[in-house]
Motif scaffolding. Structure first.
Motif, PDB file in Angstrom:
ATOM      1  N   GLY A  18       0.919  -1.185   0.291  1.00  0.00           N
ATOM      2  CA  GLY A  18      -0.252   0.306  -0.316  1.00  0.00           C
ATOM      3  C   GLY A  18       0.575   1.212  -0.038  1.00  0.00           C
ATOM      4  N   ARG A  19       0.124   2.277  -0.736  1.00  0.00           N
ATOM      5  CA  ARG A  19       0.787   3.664  -0.283  1.00  0.00           C
ATOM      6  C   ARG A  19       0.065   4.603   0.601  1.00  0.00           C
ATOM      7  N   HIS A  20       0.821   5.284   1.629  1.00  0.00           N
ATOM      8  CA  HIS A  20       0.137   5.810   2.424  1.00  0.00           C
ATOM      9  C   HIS A  20       0.609   7.728   2.379  1.00  0.00           C
ATOM     10  N   THR A  21      -0.703   8.398   2.160  1.00  0.00           N
ATOM     11  CA  THR A  21      -0.496  10.137   2.166  1.00  0.00           C
ATOM     12  C   THR A  21      -1.185  10.600   2.941  1.00  0.00           C
ATOM     13  N   LEU A  22      -0.564  11.587   3.223  1.00  0.00           N
ATOM     14  CA  LEU A  22      -0.922  12.276   4.466  1.00  0.00           C
ATOM     15  C   LEU A  22      -0.648  13.340   3.932  1.00  0.00           C
ATOM     16  N   GLN A  23      -1.923  14.601   4.076  1.00  0.00           N
ATOM     17  CA  GLN A  23      -1.493  15.692   3.800  1.00  0.00           C
ATOM     18  C   GLN A  23      -2.572  16.676   4.303  1.00  0.00           C
ATOM     19  N   MET A  24      -1.987  18.067   4.856  1.00  0.00           N
ATOM     20  CA  MET A  24      -2.679  18.750   6.414  1.00  0.00           C
ATOM     21  C   MET A  24      -2.394  20.273   5.602  1.00  0.00           C
ATOM     22  N   GLU A  25      -3.310  21.426   5.483  1.00  0.00           N
ATOM     23  CA  GLU A  25      -3.893  22.145   5.488  1.00  0.00           C
ATOM     24  C   GLU A  25      -4.447  23.063   6.700  1.00  0.00           C
ATOM     25  N   GLU A  26      -3.899  23.612   7.299  1.00  0.00           N
ATOM     26  CA  GLU A  26      -3.747  25.198   8.429  1.00  0.00           C
ATOM     27  C   GLU A  26      -3.991  23.754  10.026  1.00  0.00           C
ATOM     28  N   ARG A  27      -3.640  22.899  10.119  1.00  0.00           N
ATOM     29  CA  ARG A  27      -4.006  21.676  10.676  1.00  0.00           C
ATOM     30  C   ARG A  27      -5.769  22.042  11.270  1.00  0.00           C
ATOM     31  N   GLU A  28      -6.651  22.515  10.456  1.00  0.00           N
ATOM     32  CA  GLU A  28      -7.478  22.250   9.849  1.00  0.00           C
ATOM     33  C   GLU A  28      -8.391  21.256   8.918  1.00  0.00           C
ATOM     34  N   ARG A  29      -7.526  20.771   8.646  1.00  0.00           N
ATOM     35  CA  ARG A  29      -8.000  18.988   7.833  1.00  0.00           C
ATOM     36  C   ARG A  29      -7.010  18.357   7.004  1.00  0.00           C
ATOM     37  N   VAL A  30      -7.693  16.941   7.180  1.00  0.00           N
ATOM     38  CA  VAL A  30      -5.584  15.914   6.786  1.00  0.00           C
ATOM     39  C   VAL A  30      -6.327  14.840   6.455  1.00  0.00           C
ATOM     40  N   ARG A  31      -6.152  14.814   5.073  1.00  0.00           N
ATOM     41  CA  ARG A  31      -6.416  14.267   4.178  1.00  0.00           C
ATOM     42  C   ARG A  31      -5.561  13.133   4.213  1.00  0.00           C
ATOM     43  N   ILE A  32      -5.915  11.647   3.696  1.00  0.00           N
ATOM     44  CA  ILE A  32      -4.804  10.611   4.435  1.00  0.00           C
ATOM     45  C   ILE A  32      -5.511   9.573   3.259  1.00  0.00           C
ATOM     46  N   GLY A  33      -4.469   9.159   2.668  1.00  0.00           N
ATOM     47  CA  GLY A  33      -4.593   7.840   1.832  1.00  0.00           C
ATOM     48  C   GLY A  33      -3.526   6.720   2.444  1.00  0.00           C
ATOM     49  N   GLY A  34      -4.208   5.083   1.966  1.00  0.00           N
ATOM     50  CA  GLY A  34      -3.634   4.328   2.510  1.00  0.00           C
ATOM     51  C   GLY A  34      -3.885   4.061   3.751  1.00  0.00           C
ATOM     52  N   VAL A  35      -5.068   4.208   3.986  1.00  0.00           N
ATOM     53  CA  VAL A  35      -5.903   3.644   5.375  1.00  0.00           C
ATOM     54  C   VAL A  35      -6.971   2.259   4.924  1.00  0.00           C
ATOM     55  N   THR A  36      -6.550   1.803   5.833  1.00  0.00           N
ATOM     56  CA  THR A  36      -7.321   0.003   5.409  1.00  0.00           C
ATOM     57  C   THR A  36      -8.139   0.036   6.695  1.00  0.00           C
ATOM     58  N   GLU A  37      -8.309   0.557   7.683  1.00  0.00           N
ATOM     59  CA  GLU A  37      -9.140   0.538   8.422  1.00  0.00           C
ATOM     60  C   GLU A  37      -9.473   1.151   9.996  1.00  0.00           C
ATOM     61  N   VAL A  38     -10.615   1.714   9.796  1.00  0.00           N
ATOM     62  CA  VAL A  38     -10.863   3.612  11.208  1.00  0.00           C
ATOM     63  C   VAL A  38     -10.927   2.364  12.415  1.00  0.00           C
ATOM     64  N   MET A  39     -10.162   2.858  13.021  1.00  0.00           N
ATOM     65  CA  MET A  39      -9.974   1.363  14.796  1.00  0.00           C
ATOM     66  C   MET A  39     -11.345   2.275  15.356  1.00  0.00           C
ATOM     67  N   SER A  40     -10.738   3.899  15.764  1.00  0.00           N
ATOM     68  CA  SER A  40     -12.529   3.983  16.602  1.00  0.00           C
ATOM     69  C   SER A  40     -11.512   5.581  16.226  1.00  0.00           C
ATOM     70  N   PHE A  41     -12.982   6.466  16.529  1.00  0.00           N
ATOM     71  CA  PHE A  41     -13.265   7.951  16.502  1.00  0.00           C
ATOM     72  C   PHE A  41     -13.914   8.241  17.809  1.00  0.00           C
ATOM     73  N   ASP A  42     -13.879   9.827  18.407  1.00  0.00           N
ATOM     74  CA  ASP A  42     -14.385  10.264  18.506  1.00  0.00           C
ATOM     75  C   ASP A  42     -14.456  11.706  18.367  1.00  0.00           C
TER      76      ASP A  42
END
Length: 93
Positions: A9-33
């Motif tokens: 897999g290829r993993h990428t991470l792009q952040m814009e002004e600490r307000e938005r993050v775009r992430i590629g290469g995610v296989t599972e979201v384990m938890s979130f709040d």
């Protein structure tokens, strides 16, 4: 099989002004709040911490995730399946 995804897999991470993050290469979201999101990526476990976090886009078929909110930290960790649960407890303290 998870190791195959990690190697291929290829993993990428792009952040814009600490307000938005775009992430590629995610296989599972384990938890979130609103204060933290933990996900498995092609490069290991990824933990986002912040305030007002929410997942704006989630497409696990393509591995793309977009997170909006105030990002305070981005942390990576490696480990096997047994270590994920203890790591999850440590990161959400």
């Amino acid at each position: 099989m998870a190791e195959e995804k990690r190697k291929n897999g290829r993993h990428t991470l792009q952040m814009e002004e600490r307000e938005r993050v775009r992430i590629g290469g995610v296989t599972e979201v384990m938890s979130f709040d609103e204060e933290g999101i933990m996900m498995e990526t092609a490069c290991g476990l990824l933990m986002l911490k912040g305030t007002g976090l929410h997942i704006g886009k989630l497409d696990l078929d393509s591995g793309d995730v977009t997170v909006d909110g105030t990002i305070d930290s981005i942390t990576y960790a490696d480990g096997g399946f047994g270590e994920k649960h203890s790591l999850l407890g440590k990161l959400f303290r």
